[in-house]
Design an enzyme around this catalytic site. Structure first.
Site, PDB file in Angstrom:
ATOM      1  N   CYS A 163      -0.924   2.844  -4.011  1.00 33.01           N
ATOM      2  CA  CYS A 163       0.437   3.381  -4.060  1.00 33.01           C
ATOM      3  C   CYS A 163       0.332   4.880  -3.776  1.00 33.01           C
ATOM      4  O   CYS A 163       0.007   5.661  -4.650  1.00 33.01           O
ATOM      5  CB  CYS A 163       1.042   3.154  -5.456  1.00 33.01           C
ATOM      6  SG  CYS A 163       2.587   2.305  -5.458  1.00 33.01           S
ATOM      7  N   GLU A 205       6.762   2.896   0.856  1.00 32.84           N
ATOM      8  CA  GLU A 205       5.905   1.762   0.549  1.00 32.84           C
ATOM      9  C   GLU A 205       6.220   1.160  -0.814  1.00 32.84           C
ATOM     10  O   GLU A 205       6.826   1.799  -1.679  1.00 32.84           O
ATOM     11  CB  GLU A 205       4.438   2.198   0.561  1.00 32.84           C
ATOM     12  CG  GLU A 205       4.179   3.214  -0.534  1.00 32.84           C
ATOM     13  CD  GLU A 205       2.774   3.765  -0.547  1.00 32.84           C
ATOM     14  OE1 GLU A 205       1.918   3.252   0.163  1.00 32.84           O
ATOM     15  OE2 GLU A 205       2.560   4.712  -1.304  1.00 32.84           O
TER      16      GLU A 205
END
Ligand code: SAH
Ligand code: SF4
Length: 369
Positions: free
Chosen positions: A355, A90
């Protein structure tokens, strides 16, 4: 082996271009499309000739990741990518807007955009509070997989915001290695991707606009000194003594805190750069007044800035976030010792907390299966 694009390697590029009878100015056209026009697919590159597009398809393909999901909020865009061998990673773009009190006509002005990128699939460091750590380590990301995250993000930003009044495009201006993985355990690919981020004909970012975040990999910090990689350095400290740090961050057994602090001193001597210490606030574990005093002693007189990060709760892990009053008291104690401190504000929390959440989704899916 993941696909390698010669577009990011001057020597290889020149060799391939020669083999393909491609004059130098044509490779510059490709750079222009990729980095200035923020296009990544051949069809979008309208300034290139048919022949050049054909070359791009065969050997010059710039993109090493497949985008599988984009999630938008007001302040962030989260990208989920699949690697050529089927792993998920990601990146998160964070939009820093002008504070409300400074806005004219109630219009929110976009100041800058930061991209948080991944350097590995999973992470071998296994920190107790981190979802990525819980996933374990699969493999390093290649240079091109790291760079592809930035190329994708720039393309998305162009789609989202269009052109500015002066006709130029907005793009990523800050990159932080704070996504999945430990960048200093993927040193060579991190280093090469930083070179591309800095290169004038490529992303052309400023040195102070790139941050390496590390859990304290001593040989990696030493290499940064020898290689003169003069970007911002953030140390994920999270505990001011060996015992607690070992419990929370097992890597501390291999790289003891005292050795780490000595190595950081060498880094500061060599670069004169201020170090950003990340310190996670976990209720009853890292946030006591005694630990604040120890942290103040550890950093006394050093070129340091402390960033207190409220622990981002996650159902996969057993910790709780500190109370706001506790965080404030912790901050005050450090400030009494003349150490500059910020508590990560809510925007940063949501986005930076995100995150790592992809890792959580993955754990959930595995558990369900
Ligand atoms: N491996 C590197 C870079 C990626 S982690 C490092 O550890 O520095 C980016 C930051 O997010 C680190 O400071 C990490 O400690 C922090 N982090 C991890 N899990 C978190 C959580 N649950 N809540 C808040 N911060 C977290
Ligand atoms: Fe790895 Fe950083 Fe997470 Fe620790 S905090 S497990 S080093 S990604």
């Amino acid at each position: 082996m993941p696909p390698i694009s010669p577009l990011f390697d001057q020597e290889k590029l020149e060799k391939r271009a020669k083999n393909h009878n491609l004059p130098a100015f044509k490779t510059k056209q490709i750079f222009f499309e990729l980095f200035k026009n923020q296009n990544i697919h051949r069809e979008e590159m309208t300034t290139l000739s048919k022949e050049l597009k054909a070359e791009l398809q065969s050997e010059f393909s710039p993109i090493s990741l497949e985008i599988i999901e984009t999630v938008e909020t007001h302040d962030t865009t989260k990208f989920a990518f699949k690697t050529h061998d089927g792993h998920l990673i990601e990146a998160i773009a964070m939009f820093h807007r002008q504070p409300e009190q400074h806005r004219k006509n109630n219009q929110s002005k976009l100041n800058r955009i930061t991209l948080c990128i991944s350097s590995q699939v999973g992470c071998p460091a296994g920190c107790l509070f981190c979802v990525t750590g819980k996933l374990g380590f699969t493999r390093n990301l290649s240079r091109d997989e790291i760079i592809s995250q930035v190329l994708y993000a720039n393309r998305r930003i162009k789609q989202k915001f269009g052109k500015k009044a002066d006709g130029t495009l907005r793009g990523i201006r800050n990159v932080v290695f704070m996504g999945m993985g430990e960048p200093l355990l993927n040193y060579e690919n991190m280093k090469q991707s930083i070179e591309i981020l800095l290169a004038q004909e490529r992303f052309s970012l400023g040195r102070r606009h790139i941050t390496i975040s590390t859990s304290g990999i001593i040989p990696g910090i030493k290499k940064l000194i020898t290689d003169k990689i003069d970007v911002k350095l953030a140390i994920s400290l999270h505990a001011p003594n060996q015992k607690l740090r070992e419990q929370l961050m097992p890597i501390t057994r291999q790289y003891p805190l005292s050795e780490l602090m000595k190595t950081i001193d060498l880094y500061v001597q060599a670069t004169n750069n201020r170090i950003f210490y990340e310190y996670i606030m976990i209720r009853g574990i890292t946030d006591t007044p005694e630990l604040a005093s120890q942290l103040a002693n550890l950093l006394q007189g050093k070129l340091a800035h402390v960033n207190l990060i409220p622990y981002n709760t996650n159902p996969a892990l057993d910790f709780l976030e500190s109370e706001p009053a506790t965080m404030q008291a912790f901050k005050n104690k450090l400030e009494k010792s003349w150490i500059t401190v910020t508590i990560r504000e809510s925007m940063g929390r949501e986005s930076k907390g995100a995150c790592g959440q992809l890792g959580w989704e993955k754990i959930k899916k595995t558990a369900q299966a």
